[in-house]
Design a protein around this motif. Structure first.
Motif, PDB file in Angstrom:
ATOM      1  N   ALA A  10       0.821  -1.210   0.000  1.00 17.83           N
ATOM      2  CA  ALA A  10       0.000   0.000   0.000  1.00 17.83           C
ATOM      3  C   ALA A  10       0.851   1.255   0.000  1.00 17.83           C
ATOM      4  N   GLY A  11       2.044   1.186   0.599  1.00 14.68           N
ATOM      5  CA  GLY A  11       2.933   2.343   0.653  1.00 14.68           C
ATOM      6  C   GLY A  11       4.023   2.338  -0.384  1.00 14.68           C
ATOM      7  N   LYS A  12       3.915   1.472  -1.412  1.00 15.98           N
ATOM      8  CA  LYS A  12       4.960   1.364  -2.428  1.00 15.98           C
ATOM      9  C   LYS A  12       4.355   1.498  -3.826  1.00 15.98           C
ATOM     10  N   PRO A  13       4.053   2.721  -4.244  1.00 15.39           N
ATOM     11  CA  PRO A  13       3.397   2.907  -5.542  1.00 15.39           C
ATOM     12  C   PRO A  13       4.256   2.483  -6.732  1.00 15.39           C
ATOM     13  N   LEU A  14       5.579   2.666  -6.657  1.00 15.19           N
ATOM     14  CA  LEU A  14       6.429   2.246  -7.769  1.00 15.19           C
ATOM     15  C   LEU A  14       6.376   0.733  -7.947  1.00 15.19           C
ATOM     16  N   GLU A  15       6.448  -0.002  -6.836  1.00 17.21           N
ATOM     17  CA  GLU A  15       6.381  -1.451  -6.911  1.00 17.21           C
ATOM     18  C   GLU A  15       5.025  -1.913  -7.434  1.00 17.21           C
ATOM     19  N   ARG A  25      16.570   0.500 -11.018  1.00 16.06           N
ATOM     20  CA  ARG A  25      17.139   0.599  -9.681  1.00 16.06           C
ATOM     21  C   ARG A  25      16.447   1.743  -8.949  1.00 16.06           C
ATOM     22  N   ARG A  26      16.022   1.480  -7.730  1.00 13.03           N
ATOM     23  CA  ARG A  26      15.410   2.512  -6.897  1.00 13.03           C
ATOM     24  C   ARG A  26      16.245   2.695  -5.638  1.00 13.03           C
ATOM     25  N   GLU A  27      16.502   3.952  -5.268  1.00 15.53           N
ATOM     26  CA  GLU A  27      17.267   4.214  -4.048  1.00 15.53           C
ATOM     27  C   GLU A  27      16.459   3.804  -2.824  1.00 15.53           C
ATOM     28  N   ARG A  28      17.133   3.531  -1.754  1.00 14.91           N
ATOM     29  CA  ARG A  28      16.469   3.002  -0.569  1.00 14.91           C
ATOM     30  C   ARG A  28      15.617   4.066   0.118  1.00 14.91           C
ATOM     31  N   GLU A  29      14.550   3.608   0.730  1.00 15.51           N
ATOM     32  CA  GLU A  29      13.682   4.477   1.522  1.00 15.51           C
ATOM     33  C   GLU A  29      14.071   4.322   2.993  1.00 15.51           C
TER      34      GLU A  29
END
Length: 240
Positions: A34-39, A202-206
């Protein structure tokens, strides 16, 4: 088809560790997407590609854990026949409890109990992370084997060069190794297994929110080439 024996050490450690934390893990991750729109976007695009090009064949969530992503893909309403496979019976029990209408089976990605070319799509969402480097080509060869020509596979994993080792998680004793890898290396191994590269992300870390991350995240989308003239077409990215 005769299959080689599986290496027992990491499989046993991974299975028993996830069995120990299954209930807590299910509760902890239930609302993570729910909190990961890119995924969610990547999973949705992947599902749409499978619905379009998968020939009506099933989509396997390999290393499905508690089935949260299996359930998400099913809930998109695209008519996909989605099912989950996992190594740990405890995780599968949670998956069946949370998603009683879906199919879940015990198994290993190193030796999938599936016929050749029987899948319209394959998801390995943070499940190859426990496979040692020397066994990764074997897993990717299995992915190629079970995917039908034209079918897609999507992988998610942590990015890095050094593994993370955990001896405790969610209040339980575990023995888990998280292999962090570079996206281009994963793409190279998948290509060596005969899968055509579609995209590398690649996505930077949250670092904030309910699920702070220790590492950047990587996502690789590939496709088994379509058979043409008795042989498989080459790499998709090289053809454009």
């Amino acid at each position: 088809m005769t299959r080689p024996e599986l290496s027992p050490d990491f499989l046993h450690a991974t299975r028993t560790s996830y069995d120990a934390i299954a209930a807590g893990y299910a509760e902890w991750t239930r609302d993570e997407l729910a909190g990961k729109p890119l995924e969610r976007g990547m999973l949705t695009v992947f599902a749409e590609l499978v619905a379009r090009d998968g020939g009506g064949l099933p989509l396997a969530d390999v290393g499905c854990g508690t089935g949260r992503v299996t359930g998400y893909l099913h809930g998109l309403g695209l008519g996909l026949d989605v099912f989950g496979i996992d190594l740990a019976p405890g995780m599968l029990a949670e998956a069946r409890k949370d998603h009683p209408g879906l199919r879940f089976a015990e198994g290993s990605m190193l030796c999938l109990d599936l016929p050749d070319a029987s899948l319209g799509g394959l998801l390995a969402w943070y499940s190859t992370i426990h496979v040692p480097d020397e066994e990764l080509p074997r897993a990717f060869a299995e992915f190629h084997r079970v995917l039908a020509p034209g079918a897609y596979a999507l992988l998610g994993f942590q990015v890095g060069d050094e593994p993370l080792r955990l001896t405790e998680a969610l209040g339980e004793e575990v023995a888990l190794v998280f292999h962090r890898r570079q996206p281009q290396r994963i793409a190279e191994l998948l290509r060596e297994a005969g899968l055509g590269l579609v995209s590398v992300t690649r996505r930077e870390r949250e670092t904030d929110g309910p699920f702070p991350e220790r590492a950047p995240q990587g996502f690789v989308l590939v496709r088994r080439p379509v058979v043409s003239g008795g042989c498989e077409d080459g790499d998709i990215s090289a053809a454009n």
